[in-house]
Design a protein around this motif. Structure first.
Motif, mmCIF file in Angstrom:
data_model
loop_
_atom_site.group_PDB
_atom_site.id
_atom_site.type_symbol
_atom_site.label_atom_id
_atom_site.label_comp_id
_atom_site.label_asym_id
_atom_site.label_seq_id
_atom_site.Cartn_x
_atom_site.Cartn_y
_atom_site.Cartn_z
ATOM 1 N N SER A 204 29.606 39.300 40.798
ATOM 2 C CA SER A 204 28.232 38.859 40.552
ATOM 3 C C SER A 204 28.202 37.770 39.481
ATOM 4 C CB SER A 204 27.372 40.043 40.104
ATOM 5 O OG SER A 204 27.253 41.005 41.119
ATOM 6 N N GLU A 205 27.227 36.885 39.604
ATOM 7 C CA GLU A 205 27.075 35.798 38.648
ATOM 8 C C GLU A 205 26.853 36.363 37.245
ATOM 9 O OE1 GLU A 205 27.354 31.831 37.862
ATOM 10 O OE2 GLU A 205 27.572 32.827 39.798
ATOM 11 N N GLY A 206 27.581 35.829 36.300
ATOM 12 C CA GLY A 206 27.506 36.312 34.923
ATOM 13 C C GLY A 206 28.584 37.324 34.623
ATOM 14 N N VAL A 207 28.849 38.201 35.589
ATOM 15 C CA VAL A 207 29.892 39.218 35.406
ATOM 16 C C VAL A 207 31.271 38.619 35.665
ATOM 17 C CG1 VAL A 207 30.729 41.494 36.135
ATOM 18 C CG2 VAL A 207 28.268 41.033 36.065
ATOM 19 N N LYS A 208 31.384 37.830 36.729
ATOM 20 C CA LYS A 208 32.696 37.277 37.079
ATOM 21 C C LYS A 208 33.214 36.332 35.998
ATOM 22 C CE LYS A 208 30.708 33.643 40.051
ATOM 23 N NZ LYS A 208 30.642 33.152 41.451
ATOM 24 N N GLN A 209 32.303 35.661 35.295
ATOM 25 C CA GLN A 209 32.734 34.760 34.229
ATOM 26 C C GLN A 209 33.316 35.540 33.050
ATOM 27 O OE1 GLN A 209 29.895 34.498 35.875
ATOM 28 N NE2 GLN A 209 29.708 32.400 36.632
ATOM 29 N N ALA A 210 32.877 36.777 32.872
ATOM 30 C CA ALA A 210 33.376 37.607 31.776
ATOM 31 C C ALA A 210 34.666 38.333 32.136
ATOM 32 C CB ALA A 210 32.306 38.625 31.360
ATOM 33 N N PHE A 211 34.752 38.814 33.381
ATOM 34 C CA PHE A 211 35.894 39.638 33.785
ATOM 35 C C PHE A 211 37.004 38.850 34.469
ATOM 36 C CE2 PHE A 211 32.737 42.863 33.082
ATOM 37 C CZ PHE A 211 33.453 43.974 32.672
ATOM 38 N N GLY A 212 36.673 37.701 35.031
ATOM 39 C CA GLY A 212 37.676 36.941 35.760
ATOM 40 C C GLY A 212 37.939 37.551 37.129
ATOM 41 N N GLU A 213 39.021 37.121 37.757
ATOM 42 C CA GLU A 213 39.371 37.603 39.088
ATOM 43 C C GLU A 213 39.704 39.089 39.058
ATOM 44 O OE1 GLU A 213 39.275 35.876 41.955
ATOM 45 O OE2 GLU A 213 38.492 34.149 40.846
ATOM 46 N N LYS A 214 39.336 39.793 40.112
ATOM 47 C CA LYS A 214 39.680 41.212 40.205
ATOM 48 C C LYS A 214 41.199 41.366 40.267
ATOM 49 C CE LYS A 214 39.636 41.611 45.239
ATOM 50 N NZ LYS A 214 38.950 42.109 46.436
ATOM 51 N N ARG A 215 41.674 42.460 39.737
ATOM 52 C CA ARG A 215 43.110 42.765 39.762
ATOM 53 C C ARG A 215 43.283 44.137 40.407
ATOM 54 N NH1 ARG A 215 45.301 43.248 34.289
ATOM 55 N NH2 ARG A 215 43.231 44.053 33.797
ATOM 56 N N PHE A 216 43.826 44.148 41.617
ATOM 57 C CA PHE A 216 44.074 45.391 42.346
ATOM 58 C C PHE A 216 45.584 45.603 42.455
ATOM 59 C CE2 PHE A 216 39.978 45.739 45.146
ATOM 60 C CZ PHE A 216 39.253 46.018 44.002
ATOM 61 N N VAL A 217 46.059 46.724 41.950
ATOM 62 C CA VAL A 217 47.476 47.058 42.099
ATOM 63 C C VAL A 217 47.718 47.515 43.538
ATOM 64 C CG1 VAL A 217 47.151 49.453 41.308
ATOM 65 C CG2 VAL A 217 49.393 48.387 41.144
ATOM 66 N N GLU A 218 48.789 47.067 44.144
ATOM 67 C CA GLU A 218 49.087 47.465 45.518
ATOM 68 C C GLU A 218 49.818 48.811 45.567
ATOM 69 O OE1 GLU A 218 47.772 46.029 48.235
ATOM 70 O OE2 GLU A 218 46.733 44.963 46.610
ATOM 71 N N LYS A 219 50.733 49.006 44.636
ATOM 72 C CA LYS A 219 51.467 50.279 44.564
ATOM 73 C C LYS A 219 51.689 50.633 43.099
ATOM 74 C CE LYS A 219 53.787 53.805 46.208
ATOM 75 N NZ LYS A 219 53.078 54.899 46.947
ATOM 76 N N ARG A 220 51.088 51.743 42.684
ATOM 77 C CA ARG A 220 51.227 52.119 41.285
ATOM 78 C C ARG A 220 52.661 52.505 40.949
ATOM 79 N NH1 ARG A 220 48.720 56.546 43.678
ATOM 80 N NH2 ARG A 220 49.769 58.551 43.390
ATOM 81 N N ALA A 221 53.022 52.373 39.706
ATOM 82 C CA ALA A 221 54.366 52.719 39.251
ATOM 83 C C ALA A 221 54.609 54.211 39.413
ATOM 84 C CB ALA A 221 54.542 52.331 37.785
ATOM 85 N N ALA A 222 55.839 54.560 39.763
ATOM 86 C CA ALA A 222 56.195 55.979 39.947
ATOM 87 C C ALA A 222 56.138 56.719 38.619
ATOM 88 C CB ALA A 222 57.590 56.090 40.552
ATOM 89 N N PHE A 223 55.673 57.956 38.684
ATOM 90 C CA PHE A 223 55.604 58.776 37.477
ATOM 91 C C PHE A 223 56.981 59.342 37.158
ATOM 92 C CE2 PHE A 223 50.977 59.977 38.716
ATOM 93 C CZ PHE A 223 50.576 58.690 38.418
#
Length: 223
Positions: A204-223
């Motif tokens: 959303s306008e205003g929010v994206k300027q603060a947070f930048g591009e979304k970052r989605f992990v594809e595979k989380r690190a193994a525990f």
């Protein structure tokens, strides 16, 4: 943009991003103190004379207003411009629902995600069993949001009908590390409404300027 104040913080702090997003929607410029060092600046006599608890983020307004606790800072910024009603609500019930989700964001969501952020940054060591327990807390929080977003045939925003509010911005901030570290492709498939809401909010306008591009992990690190 009108200069409104500065925040003392470490880099890439999503708690500060929500403050800046609220500022953007109100056309208020919120800068960050350029030379802040966590554990150094916030222990200095000058800092402690303004913020005796030594907490960061902390806010110093252009008018001299001093605040700590990110939710208090975000509320102050949200109340200080023309988007006040959108961000904080226009009725007692709407304001209460927004506050409910702000509390949930900091307590349930951020509280569940922070251990993974600390583990990821190698600041804390956890056993696999401990991380599984933390993961269960993340899923419980995200599952509750998924259920809520599915009510009444599907909701676009958390607390209001037509426009995003500080509730949405606060929960996006709380889940920012979660999507970047632990909510991988497999887990995201379980929560399609949360993913759609998260993308809608962060883009959303205003929010994206603060947070930048979304970052989605594809595979989380193994525990």
């Amino acid at each position: 943009m009108t200069y409104f104040g500065k925040v003392y913080t470490y880099p890439n702090n999503p708690r500060v991003m929500k403050v800046q997003a609220a500022g953007n929607l109100n056309s208020l410029e919120i800068t960050t103190a350029p030379d802040f060092q966590m554990g150094v600046t916030n222990r200095s006599p000058e800092f402690l004379s303004k913020f005796p608890m030594g907490k960061a983020p902390a806010f110093e307004g252009a008018d001299g207003t001093l605040l700590f606790e990110s939710d208090a800072i975000a509320q102050y910024v949200a109340e200080s411009g023309p988007a006040k009603d959108q961000l904080l609500g226009v009725s007692a019930a709407e304001r209460a629902h927004i506050r409910q989700w702000i509390c949930f964001a900091e307590g349930d969501a951020m509280g569940a995600v922070v251990p993974f952020a600390l583990w990821h940054m190698k600041m804390v060591e956890y056993t696999a069993e401990e991380l599984e327990k933390h993961l269960a807390k993340v899923e419980r929080a995200v599952g509750a949001v998924e259920t809520h977003l599915k009510t009444n045939g599907g909701r676009k925003w958390l607390a209001t009908e037509e426009k995003l509010s500080l509730a949405d911005i606060s929960l996006v901030a709380a889940l920012n590390w979660g999507f970047a570290i632990v909510l991988d492709e497999e887990l995201r498939a379980k929560y399609p409404n949360v993913v759609a809401w998260y993308e809608r909010t962060i883009e959303s306008e205003g929010v994206k300027q603060a947070f930048g591009e979304k970052r989605f992990v594809e595979k989380r690190a193994a525990f």
